[in-house]
Design a protein around this motif. Structure first.
Motif, PDB file in Angstrom:
ATOM      1  N   ASP A  54     -21.623  -2.973 -42.967  1.00 28.24           N
ATOM      2  CA  ASP A  54     -20.302  -3.563 -43.214  1.00 28.24           C
ATOM      3  C   ASP A  54     -19.662  -3.805 -41.862  1.00 28.24           C
ATOM      4  OD1 ASP A  54     -20.096  -3.485 -46.102  1.00 28.24           O
ATOM      5  OD2 ASP A  54     -19.857  -1.312 -45.944  1.00 28.24           O
ATOM      6  N   LYS A  55     -18.655  -4.645 -41.828  1.00 26.07           N
ATOM      7  CA  LYS A  55     -17.957  -4.873 -40.565  1.00 26.07           C
ATOM      8  C   LYS A  55     -17.295  -3.569 -40.120  1.00 26.07           C
ATOM      9  CE  LYS A  55     -14.876  -7.840 -38.027  1.00 26.07           C
ATOM     10  NZ  LYS A  55     -14.312  -9.169 -37.946  1.00 26.07           N
ATOM     11  N   ILE A  56     -17.441  -3.268 -38.831  1.00 28.56           N
ATOM     12  CA  ILE A  56     -16.831  -2.091 -38.227  1.00 28.56           C
ATOM     13  C   ILE A  56     -15.818  -2.601 -37.221  1.00 28.56           C
ATOM     14  CG2 ILE A  56     -17.232  -0.021 -36.841  1.00 28.56           C
ATOM     15  CD1 ILE A  56     -20.150  -0.058 -37.951  1.00 28.56           C
ATOM     16  N   PHE A  57     -14.598  -2.102 -37.293  1.00 32.30           N
ATOM     17  CA  PHE A  57     -13.518  -2.605 -36.456  1.00 32.30           C
ATOM     18  C   PHE A  57     -13.368  -1.802 -35.171  1.00 32.30           C
ATOM     19  CE2 PHE A  57     -12.671  -3.959 -40.753  1.00 32.30           C
ATOM     20  CZ  PHE A  57     -12.404  -5.306 -40.571  1.00 32.30           C
ATOM     21  N   ALA A  58     -12.913  -2.468 -34.120  1.00 31.95           N
ATOM     22  CA  ALA A  58     -12.682  -1.814 -32.829  1.00 31.95           C
ATOM     23  C   ALA A  58     -11.816  -0.571 -33.038  1.00 31.95           C
ATOM     24  CB  ALA A  58     -12.005  -2.779 -31.862  1.00 31.95           C
ATOM     25  N   GLY A  59     -12.238   0.542 -32.449  1.00 25.00           N
ATOM     26  CA  GLY A  59     -11.493   1.795 -32.560  1.00 25.00           C
ATOM     27  C   GLY A  59     -11.848   2.639 -33.779  1.00 25.00           C
ATOM     28  N   GLU A  60     -12.659   2.092 -34.677  1.00 24.75           N
ATOM     29  CA  GLU A  60     -13.025   2.810 -35.906  1.00 24.75           C
ATOM     30  C   GLU A  60     -14.108   3.859 -35.629  1.00 24.75           C
ATOM     31  OE1 GLU A  60     -14.897   1.793 -40.331  1.00 24.75           O
ATOM     32  OE2 GLU A  60     -14.160   0.148 -39.069  1.00 24.75           O
ATOM     33  N   ILE A  61     -13.896   5.063 -36.149  1.00 28.84           N
ATOM     34  CA  ILE A  61     -14.938   6.099 -36.118  1.00 28.84           C
ATOM     35  C   ILE A  61     -15.851   5.806 -37.301  1.00 28.84           C
ATOM     36  CG2 ILE A  61     -15.459   8.560 -36.351  1.00 28.84           C
ATOM     37  CD1 ILE A  61     -12.600   9.082 -35.232  1.00 28.84           C
ATOM     38  N   PHE A  62     -17.084   5.433 -37.047  1.00 26.98           N
ATOM     39  CA  PHE A  62     -17.989   5.056 -38.132  1.00 26.98           C
ATOM     40  C   PHE A  62     -19.068   6.092 -38.392  1.00 26.98           C
ATOM     41  CE2 PHE A  62     -19.370   3.022 -34.240  1.00 26.98           C
ATOM     42  CZ  PHE A  62     -20.703   3.402 -34.153  1.00 26.98           C
ATOM     43  N   GLU A  63     -19.216   7.074 -37.498  1.00 23.29           N
ATOM     44  CA  GLU A  63     -20.136   8.183 -37.766  1.00 23.29           C
ATOM     45  C   GLU A  63     -19.669   9.417 -37.011  1.00 23.29           C
ATOM     46  OE1 GLU A  63     -24.790   9.466 -38.157  1.00 23.29           O
ATOM     47  OE2 GLU A  63     -24.339   7.947 -36.668  1.00 23.29           O
ATOM     48  N   GLU A  64     -19.762  10.550 -37.700  1.00 22.05           N
ATOM     49  CA  GLU A  64     -19.503  11.851 -37.085  1.00 22.05           C
ATOM     50  C   GLU A  64     -20.768  12.679 -37.273  1.00 22.05           C
ATOM     51  OE1 GLU A  64     -16.058  15.253 -36.894  1.00 22.05           O
ATOM     52  OE2 GLU A  64     -16.107  13.926 -38.623  1.00 22.05           O
ATOM     53  N   CYS A  65     -21.359  13.108 -36.159  1.00 23.90           N
ATOM     54  CA  CYS A  65     -22.652  13.792 -36.187  1.00 23.90           C
ATOM     55  C   CYS A  65     -22.506  15.275 -35.827  1.00 23.90           C
ATOM     56  CB  CYS A  65     -23.605  13.164 -35.174  1.00 23.90           C
ATOM     57  SG  CYS A  65     -23.946  11.431 -35.455  1.00 23.90           S
ATOM     58  N   PRO A  66     -22.891  16.161 -36.733  1.00 26.87           N
ATOM     59  CA  PRO A  66     -22.968  17.565 -36.346  1.00 26.87           C
ATOM     60  C   PRO A  66     -24.034  17.717 -35.264  1.00 26.87           C
ATOM     61  CG  PRO A  66     -23.302  17.288 -38.712  1.00 26.87           C
ATOM     62  CD  PRO A  66     -23.305  15.926 -38.099  1.00 26.87           C
ATOM     63  N   ILE A  67     -23.939  18.752 -34.474  1.00 21.67           N
ATOM     64  CA  ILE A  67     -24.911  18.957 -33.405  1.00 21.67           C
ATOM     65  C   ILE A  67     -25.639  20.284 -33.578  1.00 21.67           C
ATOM     66  CG2 ILE A  67     -23.679  17.550 -31.726  1.00 21.67           C
ATOM     67  CD1 ILE A  67     -22.681  20.255 -30.505  1.00 21.67           C
ATOM     68  N   LEU A  68     -26.846  20.330 -33.026  1.00 21.55           N
ATOM     69  CA  LEU A  68     -27.637  21.562 -32.969  1.00 21.55           C
ATOM     70  C   LEU A  68     -27.932  21.853 -31.507  1.00 21.55           C
ATOM     71  CD1 LEU A  68     -30.281  20.974 -35.775  1.00 21.55           C
ATOM     72  CD2 LEU A  68     -28.247  22.407 -35.861  1.00 21.55           C
ATOM     73  N   THR A  69     -27.685  23.086 -31.101  1.00 22.96           N
ATOM     74  CA  THR A  69     -27.971  23.493 -29.734  1.00 22.96           C
ATOM     75  C   THR A  69     -29.469  23.691 -29.562  1.00 22.96           C
ATOM     76  OG1 THR A  69     -25.835  24.591 -29.568  1.00 22.96           O
ATOM     77  CG2 THR A  69     -27.523  25.264 -27.989  1.00 22.96           C
ATOM     78  N   SER A 119     -16.982  13.927 -27.752  1.00 23.49           N
ATOM     79  CA  SER A 119     -17.250  15.270 -28.268  1.00 23.49           C
ATOM     80  C   SER A 119     -16.008  15.776 -28.991  1.00 23.49           C
ATOM     81  CB  SER A 119     -17.567  16.237 -27.122  1.00 23.49           C
ATOM     82  OG  SER A 119     -18.682  15.808 -26.387  1.00 23.49           O
ATOM     83  N   ASP A 120     -16.181  16.286 -30.203  1.00 25.81           N
ATOM     84  CA  ASP A 120     -15.106  16.989 -30.906  1.00 25.81           C
ATOM     85  C   ASP A 120     -15.427  18.471 -30.752  1.00 25.81           C
ATOM     86  OD1 ASP A 120     -13.529  18.378 -32.805  1.00 25.81           O
ATOM     87  OD2 ASP A 120     -13.363  16.576 -34.043  1.00 25.81           O
ATOM     88  N   ILE A 121     -14.798  19.108 -29.782  1.00 26.25           N
ATOM     89  CA  ILE A 121     -15.095  20.498 -29.436  1.00 26.25           C
ATOM     90  C   ILE A 121     -14.864  21.431 -30.619  1.00 26.25           C
ATOM     91  CG2 ILE A 121     -14.503  22.392 -27.858  1.00 26.25           C
ATOM     92  CD1 ILE A 121     -15.701  19.984 -26.404  1.00 26.25           C
ATOM     93  N   GLU A 122     -13.759  21.234 -31.316  1.00 31.31           N
ATOM     94  CA  GLU A 122     -13.388  22.118 -32.421  1.00 31.31           C
ATOM     95  C   GLU A 122     -14.389  22.078 -33.570  1.00 31.31           C
ATOM     96  OE1 GLU A 122      -9.595  22.181 -35.243  1.00 31.31           O
ATOM     97  OE2 GLU A 122      -9.105  22.442 -33.100  1.00 31.31           O
ATOM     98  N   LYS A 123     -14.821  20.864 -33.941  1.00 24.84           N
ATOM     99  CA  LYS A 123     -15.763  20.718 -35.059  1.00 24.84           C
ATOM    100  C   LYS A 123     -17.222  20.768 -34.625  1.00 24.84           C
ATOM    101  CE  LYS A 123     -14.784  17.828 -38.419  1.00 24.84           C
ATOM    102  NZ  LYS A 123     -14.455  16.564 -39.097  1.00 24.84           N
TER     103      LYS A 123
END
Length: 160
Positions: A54-69, A119-123
């Protein structure tokens, strides 16, 4: 002999990843929802890539990825998943080497990227954000880093 060593390493890695997931997700109370505007397919640039459904607009957060150390001591080099790992947190003095889940490891590089991550430090997540409008079917590209990134033992990658 090699197989036994490989199995032992994989078992340790899986155990380490499980502990990281358990620690991370039981502490975070906010939900992380799967992306709805992107998909993965073969890229004309390199291997797999992430594309806009789908169209993604400038400034839009389109994915949030959890991380593994990853089990790499700070300041120590390692070939472990070198083409897929990130410094955490993003910035000048990383504390850890991590893998971004979701599609996080599949964004290809461009000097003229149409997205970036923070980076979202809190999440303990990476948020991928559109730098400009991204059209349906367009590959989503990010900037990996300067010459220091490319001189860190990575495989030859096509840079557009």
């Amino acid at each position: 002999m090699f197989l036994m060593v490989a199995v032992c390493f994989l078992n340790k890695l899986v155990s380490y990843i499980y502990k990281s997931i358990k620690k991370q997700y039981f502490l975070n109370k906010e939900m992380i929802n799967p992306p709805t505007k992107i998909y993965l397919k073969q890229s004309p640039i390199h291997g797999l890539g992430v594309f806009a459904s789908d169209k993604i607009f400038a400034g839009e957060i389109f994915e949030e990825c959890p991380i593994l150390t990853l089990p790499i001591p700070k300041g120590q080099g390692s070939p472990l998943l070198i083409d897929y790992r990130f410094n955490w947190p993003q910035g000048t003095e990383p504390e850890e080497q991590v893998i971004a889940l979701g599609y996080g490891c599949f964004y290809n590089h461009s000097e003229d990227a149409n997205c970036y991550w923070i980076s979202d430090i809190e999440k303990r997540t990476f948020k991928f954000i559109a730098h400009r409008d991204i059209e349906i079917g367009e590959e989503i590209l990010t900037w990996y880093g300067d010459v220091n990134y490319w001189n860190d033992g990575r495989q030859k990658t096509v840079v557009i």
